[in-house]
Design a protein around this motif. Structure first.
Motif, short mmCIF file in Angstrom:
data_model
loop_
_atom_site.label_atom_id
_atom_site.label_comp_id
_atom_site.label_asym_id
_atom_site.label_seq_id
_atom_site.Cartn_x
_atom_site.Cartn_y
_atom_site.Cartn_z
N ARG A 258 41.50 37.67 41.96
CA ARG A 258 42.24 37.55 43.21
C ARG A 258 41.72 38.49 44.32
O ARG A 258 42.32 38.58 45.38
CB ARG A 258 43.73 37.83 42.96
CG ARG A 258 44.39 36.80 42.06
CD ARG A 258 45.85 37.14 41.79
NE ARG A 258 46.62 37.20 43.01
CZ ARG A 258 47.16 36.15 43.63
NH1 ARG A 258 47.01 34.93 43.11
NH2 ARG A 258 47.87 36.29 44.73
N HIS A 259 40.63 39.18 44.06
CA HIS A 259 40.08 40.09 45.06
C HIS A 259 39.48 39.29 46.22
O HIS A 259 38.67 38.38 45.98
CB HIS A 259 39.03 40.99 44.44
CG HIS A 259 38.64 42.15 45.29
ND1 HIS A 259 37.91 42.02 46.46
CD2 HIS A 259 38.89 43.49 45.16
CE1 HIS A 259 37.71 43.21 46.99
NE2 HIS A 259 38.30 44.13 46.23
N PRO A 260 39.82 39.61 47.47
CA PRO A 260 39.33 38.80 48.59
C PRO A 260 37.81 38.79 48.74
O PRO A 260 37.25 37.84 49.29
CB PRO A 260 40.00 39.45 49.81
CG PRO A 260 40.44 40.80 49.36
CD PRO A 260 40.76 40.67 47.90
N ALA A 261 37.14 39.81 48.25
CA ALA A 261 35.68 39.85 48.35
C ALA A 261 35.00 38.99 47.29
O ALA A 261 33.81 38.69 47.42
CB ALA A 261 35.18 41.29 48.25
N TYR A 262 35.74 38.60 46.25
CA TYR A 262 35.12 37.87 45.13
C TYR A 262 35.77 36.52 44.84
O TYR A 262 35.18 35.71 44.11
CB TYR A 262 35.17 38.73 43.86
CG TYR A 262 34.43 40.03 44.02
CD1 TYR A 262 33.04 40.06 44.03
CD2 TYR A 262 35.11 41.24 44.15
CE1 TYR A 262 32.35 41.25 44.19
CE2 TYR A 262 34.43 42.44 44.32
CZ TYR A 262 33.05 42.43 44.33
OH TYR A 262 32.36 43.61 44.50
N SER A 263 36.94 36.26 45.36
CA SER A 263 37.65 35.03 45.01
C SER A 263 36.86 33.78 45.37
O SER A 263 36.82 32.81 44.60
CB SER A 263 39.04 35.00 45.64
OG SER A 263 38.95 35.14 47.06
N ALA A 264 36.22 33.77 46.54
CA ALA A 264 35.44 32.59 46.94
C ALA A 264 34.21 32.43 46.04
O ALA A 264 33.86 31.30 45.65
CB ALA A 264 35.02 32.72 48.40
N TRP A 265 33.55 33.53 45.71
CA TRP A 265 32.39 33.47 44.80
C TRP A 265 32.81 32.93 43.44
O TRP A 265 32.13 32.07 42.86
CB TRP A 265 31.79 34.87 44.65
CG TRP A 265 30.67 34.95 43.65
CD1 TRP A 265 30.79 35.20 42.31
CD2 TRP A 265 29.29 34.75 43.90
NE1 TRP A 265 29.56 35.18 41.71
CE2 TRP A 265 28.61 34.91 42.65
CE3 TRP A 265 28.53 34.48 45.04
CZ2 TRP A 265 27.22 34.78 42.55
CZ3 TRP A 265 27.15 34.37 44.93
CH2 TRP A 265 26.51 34.52 43.68
N ILE A 266 33.93 33.40 42.94
CA ILE A 266 34.42 32.95 41.63
C ILE A 266 34.72 31.46 41.67
O ILE A 266 34.39 30.71 40.75
CB ILE A 266 35.65 33.77 41.22
CG1 ILE A 266 35.23 35.22 40.92
CG2 ILE A 266 36.33 33.17 40.00
CD1 ILE A 266 36.40 36.19 40.77
N ALA A 267 35.37 31.00 42.76
CA ALA A 267 35.69 29.58 42.89
C ALA A 267 34.45 28.71 42.97
O ALA A 267 34.44 27.58 42.49
CB ALA A 267 36.58 29.37 44.11
N ALA A 268 33.39 29.27 43.56
CA ALA A 268 32.13 28.51 43.73
C ALA A 268 31.26 28.53 42.49
O ALA A 268 30.26 27.80 42.43
CB ALA A 268 31.36 29.06 44.92
N HIS A 269 31.62 29.36 41.49
CA HIS A 269 30.82 29.48 40.26
C HIS A 269 31.72 29.32 39.04
O HIS A 269 31.89 30.26 38.26
CB HIS A 269 30.08 30.82 40.21
CG HIS A 269 29.07 30.99 41.31
ND1 HIS A 269 29.44 31.37 42.59
CD2 HIS A 269 27.72 30.82 41.33
CE1 HIS A 269 28.34 31.43 43.35
NE2 HIS A 269 27.30 31.12 42.61
N PRO A 270 32.31 28.13 38.91
CA PRO A 270 33.27 27.93 37.79
C PRO A 270 32.57 27.92 36.44
O PRO A 270 31.39 27.68 36.35
CB PRO A 270 33.90 26.58 38.13
CG PRO A 270 32.86 25.87 38.94
CD PRO A 270 32.16 26.94 39.73
#
Length: 270
Positions: A258-270
């Motif tokens: 849930r960290h704002p710096a990593y949430s998008a990266w995590i979502a893009a690398h399922p």
């Protein structure tokens, strides 16, 4: 039959209403997390791991573990079969996992050349203490090996993140890791909780007071599951008072998912 059907409908409505209230309460609790902190643990000799797990469960705190196959007090390693049940239990509790490189491999420097290469010194495994030149692919392979192992042990897919041992990196190393699907996670200056420092000059009470004074919302915090060199272990002595004290100041705890710096990266690398 009509009365029975009516009763069944009323029970269904009540059940759905209860579920809705529960979900709304959960969402509200998440929305109220206005001062989040991200507590992370790197592996170590694992001597305090059971006590750390007890504190986290008692305080209802979820963390992110960065895992490597480090030597343990029982002369195995932190990702061996002896520790598999412990890791699996943490997954069941909702904790997250990421790589700390399988061989706890320290970056020592970049090697000049057309292709990215790095001087690497593992501190765990069969080649601990020796220095090697690794290609980007070799370094990525070591990141992935830790991720694959914890996924096998827990049945839970780890986050596409890694932490370089000691936080030691270079722009080329970070670019190489990102190219193979891993973003690097460091920690906030105040988030260095000091469990690696000598207890003679940094006693537990000093580290606790310092953390409670300096930690700010959004900080990533760093601790370990056992440090060989510290005579007076930081965990679990400081851990629970720290969590309780931070909660009293209005902080809440999230995993790096849930960290704002990593949430998008995590979502893009399922």
């Amino acid at each position: 039959m009509q009365n029975a059907d009516g009763l069944a409908r009323r029970r269904l409505v009540a059940g759905l209403l209860g579920l809705g209230l529960c979900m709304a309460g959960s969402a509200l609790a998440q929305a109220k997390c206005e001062k989040p902190l991200y507590l992370t643990f790197d592996t170590g000799h694992m001597g305090v791991a059971p006590l750390v797990a007890d504190v986290l469960k008692r305080q209802d705190v979820r963390v992110t573990f960065f895992v490597a196959a480090e030597r343990t007090l029982t002369d195995g390693d932190s990702l061996d079969n002896q520790w598999a049940p412990w890791w699996k239990a943490r997954a069941a509790e909702g904790h997250e996992f990421a790589s700390h490189t399988y061989d706890h491999a320290y970056w020592r420097g970049d090697v000049r050349g057309i292709e990215p290469q790095f001087r690497i010194r593992p501190s765990a495994g069969a080649f601990a203490g020796r220095e090697f030149t690794w290609s980007a692919a070799k370094y990525c392979e070591n990141i992935a090996k830790a991720s694959d192992r914890i996924a096998h042990v827990t049945g839970k897919k780890p986050l596409p993140l890694f932490r370089a041992p000691g936080g030691k990196t270079s722009p080329k190393l970070l670019a190489a890791a990102q190219a193979c699907g891993y973003a690097h996670v460091g920690w906030a200056p105040a988030g260095f909780l000091g469990d690696e420092l000598p207890s003679e000059t940094f006693p537990n009470d000093k580290l606790l007071a310092q953390a409670l004074d300096k930690i700010r919302p959004g900080d990533i915090l760093l601790a370990h599951l056992g440090i060989w060199s510290r005579k007076d272990p930081w965990a679990p002595t400081v851990l629970e008072p720290l969590i309780v004290g931070l909660k009293a100041k209005g902080f809440c705890f999230e995993t790096l998912r849930r960290h704002p710096a990593y949430s998008a990266w995590i979502a893009a690398h399922p």
